[in-house]
Design an enzyme around this catalytic site. Structure first.
Site, PDB file in Angstrom:
ATOM      1  N   GLU A  67       0.841  -1.210   0.000  1.00  0.00           N
ATOM      2  CA  GLU A  67       0.000   0.000   0.000  1.00  0.00           C
ATOM      3  C   GLU A  67       0.869   1.250   0.000  1.00  0.00           C
ATOM      4  OE1 GLU A  67      -2.417   3.292   1.799  1.00  0.00           O
ATOM      5  OE2 GLU A  67      -0.511   2.472   2.427  1.00  0.00           O
ATOM      6  N   GLU A  68       1.942   1.184   0.770  1.00  0.00           N
ATOM      7  CA  GLU A  68       2.742   2.392   1.012  1.00  0.00           C
ATOM      8  C   GLU A  68       3.500   2.881  -0.225  1.00  0.00           C
ATOM      9  OE1 GLU A  68       2.459   4.214   3.506  1.00  0.00           O
ATOM     10  OE2 GLU A  68       1.846   3.027   5.239  1.00  0.00           O
TER      11      GLU A  68
ATOM     12  N   ASP B 135      -7.998   1.946   7.404  1.00  0.00           N
ATOM     13  CA  ASP B 135      -6.633   2.469   7.464  1.00  0.00           C
ATOM     14  C   ASP B 135      -6.576   3.414   8.665  1.00  0.00           C
ATOM     15  OD1 ASP B 135      -3.972   3.143   6.818  1.00  0.00           O
ATOM     16  OD2 ASP B 135      -4.372   2.954   4.689  1.00  0.00           O
TER      17      ASP B 135
ATOM     18  N   HIS C 147       3.489   7.756  10.472  1.00  0.00           N
ATOM     19  CA  HIS C 147       4.761   7.527   9.774  1.00  0.00           C
ATOM     20  C   HIS C 147       5.978   7.930  10.604  1.00  0.00           C
ATOM     21  CE1 HIS C 147       3.150   6.906   5.415  1.00  0.00           C
ATOM     22  NE2 HIS C 147       2.496   6.218   6.329  1.00  0.00           N
TER      23      HIS C 147
END
Ligand SMILES: [Zn+2]
Length: 365
Positions: free
Chosen positions: A228-229, A251, A336
């Site tokens: 996904e990233e 998410d 993140h």
């Protein structure tokens, strides 16, 4: 002066809290930098296996667990299992590892982090270093260092020593940040994006499994996606392959945190999942989720999203003629970074909401 109304404390059953914490700890302790998601097979089998009829791993290591596979209609619950990390680019003569980001990093974060280099022969521990600010010109010292000014120091004195420790170009690297419970509900670690989503859909599977007979003609796929990233790549694959009638994506989303102006972010930790409203979220599914949350008294928050390109929803919505999609997110602070924070209540409430949706969908179809 009127007495201030005391805000009702939001609570979840203790057994749900414990299970959510256990699932998260297991997932957070299994590094899955984008590209190495296959390493999660053991933990996925352990946590999801008991609550599905079938569990398979696709060629690219998307994990697909299915409850009631005979159903002619299908709902897919999706969360990505990959996490951001780094990859070793070169080893210099002094034994320092130069590296590149895998996924989107905040440039302020890496310097000073403890890291784990995931070599073929096991983890090698290190730290991310750079020139100390005292040795830099003032203007330079005030800015975060660029990636090519950083290096991973594993304590080796030479390239040869680093290689003897098992490090190779192409090894993935994760931030070495253990799972910690700060309070009863607040937990921190690296990779809650999106392992809090993975825990949510696995816990939803457990709830659905316990009421499986109510599924009638509906199959439920519990899908942990890869990559996904770096561009929702796993979601493109499974969206096409499974082409479900409805996809519920989980998410993380930005929660209020220190310094974030009010009005910019209004989603809070511990107040329930954030249901996205906007063009790529199908109104039938969104309205039903909100209705069910109200009916079952599951706390939730509304989040307006004018575009929605940042999650797997974006890819699945357009799979093979279109899929009805919705996104219910786990509020997350410090996204993140190595110190992401989530609230266990949001994971539990979201799992309740997803399960209720699947069962209500089965009842009405
Ligand atoms: Zn994510």
């Amino acid at each position: 002066m009127p007495e201030e109304k005391e805000e009702k404390k939001i609570e979840i059953p203790e057994e749900d809290r414990l299970l959510a914490s256990q699932f998260l700890e297991r997932l957070i302790s299994t590094p899955t930098v984008t590209g190495m998601e296959r390493s999660a097979e053991g933990v996925v089998r352990e946590l999801l296996g008991p609550y599905v009829d079938e569990l398979r791993v696709t060629g690219w290591a998307n994990y697909v667990g299915t409850i009631n596979p005979e159903g002619s209609k299908s709902i897919m619950m999706v969360a990505h299992i990959d996490q951001i990390g780094f990859i070793v680019r070169s080893i210099d003569d002094k034994g320092y590892l130069k590296f590149a980001p895998v996924g989107g990093w905040d440039p302020k974060v890496p310097y000073g982090c403890r890291v784990k280099v995931l070599t073929k022969s096991g983890p090698v521990y290190g730290v991310i270093g750079t020139v100390p600010p005292h040795l830099l010109k003032k203007e330079k010292a005030e800015k975060p260092p660029e990636f090519d000014e950083l290096a991973i120091d594993i304590g080796a004195d030479s390239k040869k020593e680093a290689e003897e420790m098992g490090v190779r170009v192409g090894d993935y690297v994760v931030v070495d940040a253990p799972y910690r419970e700060l309070t009863k509900y607040r937990v921190v670690g690296a990779g809650f994006d999106d392992k809090s989503g993975v825990a949510t859909i696995f816990l939803a599977a457990k709830r659905i499994w316990e009421r499986k007979s109510e599924l009638r003609d509906v199959a439920v796929h519990i899908v942990a996606t890869v990559q996904e990233e770096i561009g929702l790549r796993g979601a493109y694959m499974v969206g096409y392959e499974l082409k479900p009638d409805v996809a519920l994506v989980v998410d993380v989303t930005f929660a209020t945190s220190p310094g974030v102006p009010q009005g910019k972010v209004q989603i809070e930790l511990g107040k329930g999942p954030a249901i996205s409203i906007g063009p790529i979220y199908h109104p039938d599914v969104v309205d039903r989720l909100i209705e069910l949350a109200e009916e079952k008294e599951i706390p939730y928050q509304r989040e307006a999203d004018p575009r929605g390109a940042g999650t797997d929803t974006w890819a699945i919505q357009i799979a093979r003629g279109g899929v009805k999609t919705a996104l219910s997110s786990i509020p997350n602070r410090y996204m993140h970074s190595g110190v992401e924070m989530v609230d266990l209540r949001d994971v539990v409430f979201n799992s309740m909401l997803l399960a209720e949706y699947a069962l209500a969908y089965a009842e009405s179809s």
